[in-house]
Write an enzyme that holds these catalytic residues in place. Sequence first.
Site, PDB file in Angstrom:
ATOM      1  N   SER A 177       0.934  -1.350  -0.669  1.00 11.26           N
ATOM      2  CA  SER A 177       0.335  -0.002   0.283  1.00 11.26           C
ATOM      3  C   SER A 177       1.285   1.304   0.151  1.00 11.26           C
ATOM      4  O   SER A 177       0.546   2.119  -0.817  1.00 11.26           O
ATOM      5  CB  SER A 177      -0.564   0.325   1.599  1.00 11.26           C
ATOM      6  OG  SER A 177      -0.307  -0.712   2.220  1.00 11.26           O
TER       7      SER A 177
ATOM      8  N   CYS B 276       2.114  -6.158   2.122  1.00 13.36           N
ATOM      9  CA  CYS B 276       1.072  -5.565   2.567  1.00 13.36           C
ATOM     10  C   CYS B 276       0.397  -7.096   3.605  1.00 13.36           C
ATOM     11  O   CYS B 276      -0.537  -8.078   2.871  1.00 13.36           O
ATOM     12  CB  CYS B 276       0.171  -5.362   1.622  1.00 13.36           C
ATOM     13  SG  CYS B 276      -0.868  -4.228   2.949  1.00 13.36           S
TER      14      CYS B 276
END
Length: 290
Positions: free
Chosen positions: A36, A98
């Site tokens: 992210s 992530c």
Amino acid sequence: MGNKTAGDHPQDVDAFGAPPNVCRAQREGAIGIFDSGVGGLTVFQAVAARLPDEPIVYLGDTARVPYGTKSPETVVRYAQSCAGILLARGVKLLVVACNTASAFALDALRASVEVPVIGVVEPGARAALGRTRNRRIGVIGTSGTVSSGAYLRAIRALSPDSEVFAQACPLFVPLAEEGWTEGEVPRAVAREYLRPLLNNAIDTLILGCTHYPLLARTIGAVSGPGVTLVDSAAETAQAVAATLEDLGLRAQSTGPARREFLVTDAPEVFTRVAKRFLDAELHNVEWVDF
Ligand code: DGL
């Protein structure tokens, strides 16, 4: 390609040790890693250290960070968009650095892309099981990762009678990005978050978020010597190496490998915060459209 185990038989491999159906262009493709934002650089670092001769393209989705507070549907959509950006650059394997995206989007990605996809949850679960003695394992992560139950499922799939205690620690992300990793404030936050886990007598704690390794000293001090911290980055790097090896996709080039950094917004902010994660200056961070 994802499910294939190529090169099982010696007659199936070429002079480079790769199966004949794997062409040179595929082998020379980069490993694509996305997160992210900046936190996945902890995973980038581990993969780059484990595979120094492999080209790597890292993508930080800085326009849409954070993922940890978003709905599963939104995280899947963002993850697919990140995969699309990296696949357009010809990557041969995807690493979902992530934890939130690994928790929500791994199956969707595996079903929709043609290259192997490796997340961080399964390697983290495996590492924790390798270290626990009492099979009482704590997991800390974003609200999304914790509510997904992904670590619980991954641990129970390998060890059905293990106990798993999970706790969302959302304030750790901004603390790590601000460089507040030690001292009074992070210690007080860690004490609050970790109390329920420590009350459950865990002996192993999975740092189930890209940012938490930066707070490892504080988390370790609060947890005490009886709790082993597990960072899935090294285990993930090992899984990447094994998958490339198994599929005959290891790069054959020698010399320093290409490292590229892409972001979906504000390259200068990424460059500044990346310094805290890598302890090194990044040059030429590229701003890409999504
Ligand atoms: N990269 C995220 C994770 O590991 C943390 C930051 C975010 O919420 O996007 O879950």
